[in-house]
Design a protein around this motif. Structure first.
Motif, PDB file in Angstrom:
ATOM      1  N   ARG A 213       0.936  -1.148  -0.050  1.00 32.66           N
ATOM      2  CA  ARG A 213       0.018   0.049   0.037  1.00 32.66           C
ATOM      3  C   ARG A 213       0.877   1.334   0.008  1.00 32.66           C
ATOM      4  NH1 ARG A 213      -2.849   2.555   4.268  1.00 32.66           N
ATOM      5  NH2 ARG A 213      -4.484   4.073   3.266  1.00 32.66           N
ATOM      6  N   CYS A 214       0.465   2.292  -0.969  1.00 32.28           N
ATOM      7  CA  CYS A 214       1.402   3.420  -0.926  1.00 32.28           C
ATOM      8  C   CYS A 214       1.034   4.357   0.099  1.00 32.28           C
ATOM      9  CB  CYS A 214       1.129   4.103  -2.442  1.00 32.28           C
ATOM     10  SG  CYS A 214       1.929   3.055  -3.671  1.00 32.28           S
ATOM     11  N   ALA A 215       2.071   5.254   0.572  1.00 28.18           N
ATOM     12  CA  ALA A 215       1.677   6.133   1.591  1.00 28.18           C
ATOM     13  C   ALA A 215       0.854   7.359   1.003  1.00 28.18           C
ATOM     14  CB  ALA A 215       2.961   6.706   2.103  1.00 28.18           C
ATOM     15  N   GLU A 216       0.046   7.937   1.888  1.00 29.08           N
ATOM     16  CA  GLU A 216      -0.850   9.010   1.452  1.00 29.08           C
ATOM     17  C   GLU A 216       0.298  10.106   0.821  1.00 29.08           C
ATOM     18  OE1 GLU A 216      -4.309  11.927   2.993  1.00 29.08           O
ATOM     19  OE2 GLU A 216      -2.862  10.998   4.472  1.00 29.08           O
ATOM     20  N   ASN A 217      -0.275  10.730  -0.129  1.00 30.27           N
ATOM     21  CA  ASN A 217       0.541  12.116  -0.419  1.00 30.27           C
ATOM     22  C   ASN A 217       0.418  13.051   0.425  1.00 30.27           C
ATOM     23  OD1 ASN A 217       1.028  10.938  -3.110  1.00 30.27           O
ATOM     24  ND2 ASN A 217      -1.195  11.778  -3.926  1.00 30.27           N
ATOM     25  N   ILE A 218       1.628  14.121   0.416  1.00 29.66           N
ATOM     26  CA  ILE A 218       1.575  15.144   1.288  1.00 29.66           C
ATOM     27  C   ILE A 218       1.733  16.369   0.327  1.00 29.66           C
ATOM     28  CG2 ILE A 218       2.761  16.540   2.794  1.00 29.66           C
ATOM     29  CD1 ILE A 218       3.922  13.792   4.087  1.00 29.66           C
ATOM     30  N   VAL A 219       0.607  17.516   0.449  1.00 33.20           N
ATOM     31  CA  VAL A 219       0.620  18.259  -0.538  1.00 33.20           C
ATOM     32  C   VAL A 219       0.986  19.690   0.256  1.00 33.20           C
ATOM     33  CG1 VAL A 219      -1.338  20.019  -2.162  1.00 33.20           C
ATOM     34  CG2 VAL A 219      -1.330  17.223  -1.760  1.00 33.20           C
ATOM     35  N   LEU A 220       2.162  20.510  -0.374  1.00 35.96           N
ATOM     36  CA  LEU A 220       2.519  21.649   0.359  1.00 35.96           C
ATOM     37  C   LEU A 220       1.972  22.804  -0.250  1.00 35.96           C
ATOM     38  CD1 LEU A 220       6.432  20.634   0.598  1.00 35.96           C
ATOM     39  CD2 LEU A 220       4.500  20.360   2.292  1.00 35.96           C
ATOM     40  N   ILE A 221       1.284  23.658   0.337  1.00 33.33           N
ATOM     41  CA  ILE A 221       0.931  24.913  -0.149  1.00 33.33           C
ATOM     42  C   ILE A 221       1.647  26.011   0.425  1.00 33.33           C
ATOM     43  CG2 ILE A 221      -1.382  23.999  -0.657  1.00 33.33           C
ATOM     44  CD1 ILE A 221      -2.621  25.415   1.567  1.00 33.33           C
ATOM     45  N   GLY A 222       1.622  27.289   0.049  1.00 31.83           N
ATOM     46  CA  GLY A 222       2.065  28.442   0.632  1.00 31.83           C
ATOM     47  C   GLY A 222       2.569  29.415  -0.478  1.00 31.83           C
ATOM     48  N   PHE A 223       2.785  30.652  -0.207  1.00 29.97           N
ATOM     49  CA  PHE A 223       3.199  31.515  -1.394  1.00 29.97           C
ATOM     50  C   PHE A 223       4.533  31.474  -1.974  1.00 29.97           C
ATOM     51  CE2 PHE A 223       3.604  36.140  -2.530  1.00 29.97           C
ATOM     52  CZ  PHE A 223       2.298  36.012  -3.364  1.00 29.97           C
ATOM     53  N   MET A 224       4.576  31.896  -3.025  1.00 33.20           N
ATOM     54  CA  MET A 224       5.905  31.956  -3.742  1.00 33.20           C
ATOM     55  C   MET A 224       7.092  32.336  -2.726  1.00 33.20           C
ATOM     56  SD  MET A 224       5.062  34.189  -7.097  1.00 33.20           S
ATOM     57  CE  MET A 224       3.980  35.533  -6.425  1.00 33.20           C
ATOM     58  N   GLY A 225       8.057  31.374  -2.516  1.00 31.72           N
ATOM     59  CA  GLY A 225       9.242  31.701  -1.888  1.00 31.72           C
ATOM     60  C   GLY A 225       8.904  31.095  -0.400  1.00 31.72           C
ATOM     61  N   ALA A 226       7.880  30.417  -0.207  1.00 33.83           N
ATOM     62  CA  ALA A 226       7.587  29.930   1.306  1.00 33.83           C
ATOM     63  C   ALA A 226       8.733  28.765   1.454  1.00 33.83           C
ATOM     64  CB  ALA A 226       6.287  29.566   1.394  1.00 33.83           C
ATOM     65  N   GLY A 227       9.138  28.026   0.371  1.00 36.81           N
ATOM     66  CA  GLY A 227      10.104  27.213   0.707  1.00 36.81           C
ATOM     67  C   GLY A 227       9.372  25.853   0.375  1.00 36.81           C
ATOM     68  N   LYS A 228       8.272  25.674  -0.564  1.00 35.28           N
ATOM     69  CA  LYS A 228       7.483  24.393  -0.974  1.00 35.28           C
ATOM     70  C   LYS A 228       8.830  23.499  -1.549  1.00 35.28           C
ATOM     71  CE  LYS A 228       4.459  26.593  -2.974  1.00 35.28           C
ATOM     72  NZ  LYS A 228       4.701  28.073  -3.078  1.00 35.28           N
ATOM     73  N   SER A 229       9.428  23.952  -2.350  1.00 33.61           N
ATOM     74  CA  SER A 229      10.388  22.998  -3.156  1.00 33.61           C
ATOM     75  C   SER A 229      11.518  22.622  -2.393  1.00 33.61           C
ATOM     76  CB  SER A 229      10.814  23.609  -4.471  1.00 33.61           C
ATOM     77  OG  SER A 229      10.012  24.050  -5.485  1.00 33.61           O
ATOM     78  N   THR A 230      12.117  23.468  -1.551  1.00 30.45           N
ATOM     79  CA  THR A 230      13.207  23.055  -0.808  1.00 30.45           C
ATOM     80  C   THR A 230      12.845  22.024   0.314  1.00 30.45           C
ATOM     81  OG1 THR A 230      14.216  25.223  -1.004  1.00 30.45           O
ATOM     82  CG2 THR A 230      14.726  23.827   0.780  1.00 30.45           C
ATOM     83  N   VAL A 231      11.708  22.385   0.965  1.00 35.70           N
ATOM     84  CA  VAL A 231      11.195  21.531   2.103  1.00 35.70           C
ATOM     85  C   VAL A 231      10.672  20.324   1.342  1.00 35.70           C
ATOM     86  CG1 VAL A 231       9.332  21.138   3.631  1.00 35.70           C
ATOM     87  CG2 VAL A 231      10.471  23.335   3.577  1.00 35.70           C
ATOM     88  N   GLY A 232       9.851  20.442   0.076  1.00 36.49           N
ATOM     89  CA  GLY A 232       9.215  19.165  -0.465  1.00 36.49           C
ATOM     90  C   GLY A 232      10.428  18.112  -0.690  1.00 36.49           C
ATOM     91  N   ARG A 233      11.600  18.584  -1.304  1.00 36.92           N
ATOM     92  CA  ARG A 233      12.614  17.585  -1.622  1.00 36.92           C
ATOM     93  C   ARG A 233      13.187  16.851  -0.548  1.00 36.92           C
ATOM     94  NH1 ARG A 233      13.447  21.692  -5.327  1.00 36.92           N
ATOM     95  NH2 ARG A 233      13.445  21.094  -7.517  1.00 36.92           N
ATOM     96  N   ARG A 234      13.363  17.813   0.742  1.00 39.56           N
ATOM     97  CA  ARG A 234      13.854  17.108   1.837  1.00 39.56           C
ATOM     98  C   ARG A 234      12.821  16.197   2.520  1.00 39.56           C
ATOM     99  NH1 ARG A 234      17.770  21.603   4.711  1.00 39.56           N
ATOM    100  NH2 ARG A 234      18.781  22.230   2.871  1.00 39.56           N
ATOM    101  N   LEU A 235      11.734  16.633   2.370  1.00 43.01           N
ATOM    102  CA  LEU A 235      10.462  15.651   2.813  1.00 43.01           C
ATOM    103  C   LEU A 235      10.573  14.311   2.210  1.00 43.01           C
ATOM    104  CD1 LEU A 235       8.294  15.829   5.222  1.00 43.01           C
ATOM    105  CD2 LEU A 235       6.823  16.959   3.636  1.00 43.01           C
ATOM    106  N   ALA A 236      10.637  14.493   0.807  1.00 42.80           N
ATOM    107  CA  ALA A 236      10.551  13.006   0.029  1.00 42.80           C
ATOM    108  C   ALA A 236      11.800  12.433   0.491  1.00 42.80           C
ATOM    109  CB  ALA A 236      10.719  13.535  -1.438  1.00 42.80           C
ATOM    110  N   GLN A 237      12.904  12.830   0.586  1.00 42.29           N
ATOM    111  CA  GLN A 237      14.119  12.014   0.952  1.00 42.29           C
ATOM    112  C   GLN A 237      13.874  11.720   2.419  1.00 42.29           C
ATOM    113  OE1 GLN A 237      17.235  14.730   0.575  1.00 42.29           O
ATOM    114  NE2 GLN A 237      18.005  13.823  -1.195  1.00 42.29           N
ATOM    115  N   ARG A 238      13.415  12.240   3.265  1.00 41.80           N
ATOM    116  CA  ARG A 238      13.328  11.769   4.724  1.00 41.80           C
ATOM    117  C   ARG A 238      12.147  10.726   4.614  1.00 41.80           C
ATOM    118  NH1 ARG A 238      12.696  10.541   9.083  1.00 41.80           N
ATOM    119  NH2 ARG A 238      13.129  11.691  10.978  1.00 41.80           N
TER     120      ARG A 238
END
Length: 171
Positions: A2-27
């Protein structure tokens, strides 16, 4: 399996969605998907070109299409949305657990260098961008299931998100 549920990151431009998202994916052992990059790939052009050639309304339709695809086809991923996607997609929770990376407008201005602002079509006028930020902030809060302070080390943000996801699953 069974696959884990997705985590959806929202926030304004520059909030860090890509940076946090990549680290969250690795972790967390998930894949990282950037909704804007998906749109660019499908269209064969960068978002500023899409805005210039077809306008913001067309781009928002593309966001809705990509959200439907993500909800129907993607599992076990971290999804970073574009800053405006929560404005046009009410059912982000259909994609996964929605996490709002909350940060002040002043901190965003510090993070996004002037040369980077040129690549962001909605960042042409700082006063208008501030108004956009204030309007979107209420929507982000409404859509979020989890809100975290994004004005700190990305690894600390990742740990808080994982902790809150686990709490949510055990509730």
């Amino acid at each position: 399996m069974r696959c884990a549920e997705n985590i959806v990151l929202i926030g304004f431009m520059g909030a860090g969605k890509s940076t946090v998202g990549r680290r969250l994916a690795q972790r967390s052992g998930r894949y990282f998907l950037d909704a804007d990059a998906l749109i660019e790939s499908a269209q064969g052009k960068a978002i500023p070109s899409i805005f210039d050639e077809k306008g913001e309304a067309y781009f928002r339709q593309l966001e809705q299409q990509s959200a439907r695809w993500l909800a129907e086809c993607v599992r076990g991923s971290i999804v970073s949305t574009g800053g405006g996607m929560p404005m046009v997609v009410e059912k982000l929770r259909d994609i996964g657990t929605v996490v709002y990376l909350k940060i002040s407008f002043e901190k965003i201005l510090q993070r996004i260098r002037p040369e980077e602002r040129k690549k962001r079509p909605l960042f042409n006028d700082t006063a208008k961008t501030r108004m956009l930020f204030e309007a979107r902030e209420r929507i982000y809060e409404k859509r979020a299931q989890i809100t975290v302070d994004a004005d700190r080390d990305p690894d600390a943000i990742v740990e808080e998100i994982l902790s809150k996801i686990e709490e949510k699953q055990n509730a």
